[in-house]
Design a protein around this motif. Structure first.
Motif: not given
Length: 127
Positions: A29, A65, A70-71
């Motif tokens: 992430e 994503e 996952k941003h």
């Protein structure tokens, strides 16, 4: 400072690294602000979606994503880091601390040496 910035060599490099790690099955992430390298405003609709244009979304976290990563992107008023306000910096740091407590990452990768990046590194060390 946003890893979704395709004009930043540093963002592209770190993003590519995380995508390779994610492809090997390790969850990855990111936590960044919507700050980009160009000296002009960047249209975020194509990057974060149409809700990013809604003024009521400022200061919220957008989750996108891409390639298994996952941003988590804090939506700032401007995409230019020189316009990142003190109030936004405080909100961003608070969101970062909450994210750290919730996710308890084992590894944190950063780049850049801005004062708020250095504070984020400090928060991560203490988390």
């Amino acid at each position: 400072m946003c890893l979704l910035d395709n004009t930043s060599g540093a963002a592209i490099s770190v993003r590519s690294f995380l995508e390779a790690v994610a492809a090997s099955g390790i969850p990855c992430e990111t936590f960044t602000a919507s700050l980009f390298d160009p000296q002009r405003e960047v249209n975020l609709r194509g990057i974060l979606g149409p809700k990013s244009a809604d003024p009521s979304s400022l200061g919220k976290i957008f989750v996108v994503e891409r390639a298994g990563v996952k941003h988590n992107v804090f939506l700032a008023k401007s995409t230019q880091s020189k316009k990142f306000t003190l109030e936004e910096t405080k909100q961003y740091e608070g969101a970062w601390i909450r994210w750290l407590k919730k996710n308890q990452p084992r590894v944190v990768v950063t780049y850049g040496g801005s004062p708020y990046t250095l504070r984020m590194q400090d928060y991560a060390r203490r988390a």
